[in-house]
Design a protein around this motif. Structure first.
Motif, PDB file in Angstrom:
ATOM      1  N   CYS A   1       2.958   6.168  -2.180  1.00  0.00           N
ATOM      2  CA  CYS A   1       4.064   6.982  -1.683  1.00  0.00           C
ATOM      3  C   CYS A   1       4.396   8.169  -2.580  1.00  0.00           C
ATOM      4  O   CYS A   1       4.454   9.310  -2.123  1.00  0.00           O
ATOM      5  CB  CYS A   1       5.292   6.098  -1.485  1.00  0.00           C
ATOM      6  N   GLN A   2       4.610   7.927  -3.858  1.00  0.00           N
ATOM      7  CA  GLN A   2       5.026   9.001  -4.763  1.00  0.00           C
ATOM      8  C   GLN A   2       3.958  10.085  -4.895  1.00  0.00           C
ATOM      9  O   GLN A   2       4.256  11.274  -4.854  1.00  0.00           O
ATOM     10  CB  GLN A   2       5.387   8.430  -6.147  1.00  0.00           C
ATOM     11  N   GLY A   3       2.720   9.690  -5.058  1.00  0.00           N
ATOM     12  CA  GLY A   3       1.633  10.667  -5.174  1.00  0.00           C
ATOM     13  C   GLY A   3       1.477  11.513  -3.929  1.00  0.00           C
ATOM     14  O   GLY A   3       1.260  12.732  -4.009  1.00  0.00           O
ATOM     15  N   MET A   4       1.605  10.882  -2.766  1.00  0.00           N
ATOM     16  CA  MET A   4       1.468  11.630  -1.514  1.00  0.00           C
ATOM     17  C   MET A   4       2.682  12.549  -1.284  1.00  0.00           C
ATOM     18  O   MET A   4       2.547  13.627  -0.724  1.00  0.00           O
ATOM     19  CB  MET A   4       1.291  10.676  -0.332  1.00  0.00           C
ATOM     20  N   TYR A   5       3.835  12.126  -1.763  1.00  0.00           N
ATOM     21  CA  TYR A   5       5.036  12.966  -1.683  1.00  0.00           C
ATOM     22  C   TYR A   5       4.823  14.250  -2.489  1.00  0.00           C
ATOM     23  O   TYR A   5       5.157  15.343  -2.031  1.00  0.00           O
ATOM     24  CB  TYR A   5       6.261  12.208  -2.199  1.00  0.00           C
ATOM     25  N   ILE A   6       4.241  14.120  -3.676  1.00  0.00           N
ATOM     26  CA  ILE A   6       3.979  15.286  -4.520  1.00  0.00           C
ATOM     27  C   ILE A   6       3.022  16.243  -3.817  1.00  0.00           C
ATOM     28  O   ILE A   6       3.225  17.461  -3.833  1.00  0.00           O
ATOM     29  CB  ILE A   6       3.434  14.841  -5.898  1.00  0.00           C
ATOM     30  N   VAL A   7       1.996  15.711  -3.178  1.00  0.00           N
ATOM     31  CA  VAL A   7       1.058  16.543  -2.425  1.00  0.00           C
ATOM     32  C   VAL A   7       1.790  17.275  -1.296  1.00  0.00           C
ATOM     33  O   VAL A   7       1.658  18.494  -1.138  1.00  0.00           O
ATOM     34  CB  VAL A   7      -0.114  15.700  -1.859  1.00  0.00           C
ATOM     35  N   ALA A   8       2.576  16.556  -0.505  1.00  0.00           N
ATOM     36  CA  ALA A   8       3.300  17.169   0.611  1.00  0.00           C
ATOM     37  C   ALA A   8       4.298  18.203   0.101  1.00  0.00           C
ATOM     38  O   ALA A   8       4.461  19.273   0.709  1.00  0.00           O
ATOM     39  CB  ALA A   8       4.025  16.098   1.431  1.00  0.00           C
ATOM     40  N   LYS A   9       4.934  17.936  -1.009  1.00  0.00           N
ATOM     41  CA  LYS A   9       5.953  18.835  -1.570  1.00  0.00           C
ATOM     42  C   LYS A   9       5.348  20.165  -1.985  1.00  0.00           C
ATOM     43  O   LYS A   9       6.006  21.201  -1.948  1.00  0.00           O
ATOM     44  CB  LYS A   9       6.637  18.149  -2.763  1.00  0.00           C
TER      45      LYS A   9
ATOM     46  N   LEU B   1       0.831  -1.198   0.000  1.00  0.00           N
ATOM     47  CA  LEU B   1       0.000   0.000   0.000  1.00  0.00           C
ATOM     48  C   LEU B   1       0.874   1.260   0.000  1.00  0.00           C
ATOM     49  O   LEU B   1       0.604   2.216  -0.729  1.00  0.00           O
ATOM     50  CB  LEU B   1      -0.921  -0.013   1.230  1.00  0.00           C
ATOM     51  N   TYR B   2       1.933   1.223   0.786  1.00  0.00           N
ATOM     52  CA  TYR B   2       2.874   2.343   0.831  1.00  0.00           C
ATOM     53  C   TYR B   2       3.477   2.585  -0.550  1.00  0.00           C
ATOM     54  O   TYR B   2       3.496   3.723  -1.040  1.00  0.00           O
ATOM     55  CB  TYR B   2       3.981   2.058   1.852  1.00  0.00           C
ATOM     56  N   ASN B   3       3.948   1.536  -1.189  1.00  0.00           N
ATOM     57  CA  ASN B   3       4.562   1.667  -2.518  1.00  0.00           C
ATOM     58  C   ASN B   3       3.575   2.194  -3.550  1.00  0.00           C
ATOM     59  O   ASN B   3       3.946   2.937  -4.452  1.00  0.00           O
ATOM     60  CB  ASN B   3       5.155   0.343  -2.981  1.00  0.00           C
ATOM     61  N   GLN B   4       2.333   1.834  -3.402  1.00  0.00           N
ATOM     62  CA  GLN B   4       1.307   2.261  -4.346  1.00  0.00           C
ATOM     63  C   GLN B   4       1.034   3.768  -4.240  1.00  0.00           C
ATOM     64  O   GLN B   4       0.791   4.419  -5.244  1.00  0.00           O
ATOM     65  CB  GLN B   4       0.021   1.476  -4.097  1.00  0.00           C
TER      66      GLN B   4
ATOM     67  N   VAL C   1       5.226  12.706   4.689  1.00  0.00           N
ATOM     68  CA  VAL C   1       4.613  11.504   4.105  1.00  0.00           C
ATOM     69  C   VAL C   1       4.771  10.315   5.055  1.00  0.00           C
ATOM     70  O   VAL C   1       3.819   9.558   5.271  1.00  0.00           O
ATOM     71  CB  VAL C   1       5.203  11.199   2.707  1.00  0.00           C
ATOM     72  N   GLN C   2       5.947  10.161   5.636  1.00  0.00           N
ATOM     73  CA  GLN C   2       6.177   9.057   6.580  1.00  0.00           C
ATOM     74  C   GLN C   2       5.220   9.160   7.770  1.00  0.00           C
ATOM     75  O   GLN C   2       4.603   8.170   8.172  1.00  0.00           O
ATOM     76  CB  GLN C   2       7.631   9.053   7.067  1.00  0.00           C
ATOM     77  N   GLU C   3       5.112  10.371   8.322  1.00  0.00           N
ATOM     78  CA  GLU C   3       4.200  10.574   9.458  1.00  0.00           C
ATOM     79  C   GLU C   3       2.756  10.310   9.055  1.00  0.00           C
ATOM     80  O   GLU C   3       1.980   9.743   9.831  1.00  0.00           O
ATOM     81  CB  GLU C   3       4.352  11.993  10.006  1.00  0.00           C
ATOM     82  N   ALA C   4       2.400  10.719   7.843  1.00  0.00           N
ATOM     83  CA  ALA C   4       1.033  10.497   7.363  1.00  0.00           C
ATOM     84  C   ALA C   4       0.736   9.004   7.231  1.00  0.00           C
ATOM     85  O   ALA C   4      -0.351   8.552   7.616  1.00  0.00           O
ATOM     86  CB  ALA C   4       0.825  11.211   6.029  1.00  0.00           C
TER      87      ALA C   4
ATOM     88  N   TRP D   1      -8.700   9.499   1.169  1.00  0.00           N
ATOM     89  CA  TRP D   1      -8.599   9.476   2.631  1.00  0.00           C
ATOM     90  C   TRP D   1      -7.162   9.754   3.057  1.00  0.00           C
ATOM     91  O   TRP D   1      -6.910  10.566   3.941  1.00  0.00           O
ATOM     92  CB  TRP D   1      -9.076   8.111   3.131  1.00  0.00           C
ATOM     93  N   LEU D   2      -6.214   9.113   2.410  1.00  0.00           N
ATOM     94  CA  LEU D   2      -4.799   9.302   2.720  1.00  0.00           C
ATOM     95  C   LEU D   2      -4.338  10.709   2.358  1.00  0.00           C
ATOM     96  O   LEU D   2      -3.567  11.331   3.105  1.00  0.00           O
ATOM     97  CB  LEU D   2      -3.970   8.258   1.979  1.00  0.00           C
ATOM     98  N   LYS D   3      -4.825  11.240   1.241  1.00  0.00           N
ATOM     99  CA  LYS D   3      -4.448  12.591   0.813  1.00  0.00           C
ATOM    100  C   LYS D   3      -4.854  13.617   1.863  1.00  0.00           C
ATOM    101  O   LYS D   3      -4.109  14.542   2.151  1.00  0.00           O
ATOM    102  CB  LYS D   3      -5.103  12.908  -0.530  1.00  0.00           C
TER     103      LYS D   3
END
Length: 183
Positions: free
Chosen positions: A26-34, A21-24, A47-50, A70-72
């Motif tokens: 991770c990149q998209g959520m990193y872009i949001v956080a960035k 799930l993390y691998n699926q 992202v790690q904390e999320a 939900w994750l976003k």
């Protein structure tokens, strides 16, 4: 394995499913956080904390929305918490994520052709935090006022007001002076 099955395995603390799930996502959520924090390493931390937060609260996920949505929301909240704690400015926007601003008065909010994406980025960065956050959540992340009010802990009316004022300030910042230079 279907996503619902992966999530069920994650709820049972299955590390392999959590990694999947993390691998699926991770990149998209990193872009949001960035988009919200300046530094790559800080975005990775957010992202790690999320993900830690998501995995510990996975029992609260009931598939009313997609897992990604939900994750976003968790990532956006963690990013805002990080910014509030550090009192940092919001990071540059990605040109791909800018959209035409719809207003109540006009069907479209247009800017002069001479205004670049970089001008818009700089103008958003100059907005006061309360306007900046609402503008980012609405324009960049695509949240509606109800969602913004929940995320920021403000009323729906405050979200609309802050967006309206933020857009007005953006327009002022992006006006071209008669001699061609910007404010």
């Amino acid at each position: 394995m279907l996503q619902a099955d992966i999530i069920e395995q994650c709820k049972k603390n299955n590390r392999k499913a959590q990694m999947q799930l993390y691998n699926q996502y991770c990149q998209g959520m990193y872009i949001v956080a960035k988009r919200f924090v300046k530094d790559s390493a800080e975005a990775e931390d957010v992202v790690q904390e999320a993900f830690i937060n998501a995995f510990t609260r996975l029992h609260q996920y009931h598939a009313e929305v997609t897992f990604g949505a939900w994750l976003k929301r968790i990532v956006v909240n963690k990013s805002l918490d990080f910014l509030k704690a550090r009192k940092q400015e919001l990071v540059e926007l990605n040109e791909v994520h800018l959209k035409v601003v719809e207003t109540e008065k006009d069907s479209k909010w247009l800017v002069d052709d001479a205004i670049t994406v970089n001008d818009v980025k700089l103008a958003i960065a100059k907005l006061p935090d309360k306007y900046q956050y609402v503008v980012m959540l609405y324009l960049i992340e695509g949240y509606d006022h109800e969602e913004i009010s929940e995320i920021l802990g403000i009323s729906n009316v405050s979200s609309r007001t802050q967006l309206s004022r933020g857009k007005r300030k953006l327009q002022e910042l992006l006006k071209v002076k008669k001699n061609g230079s910007r404010y």
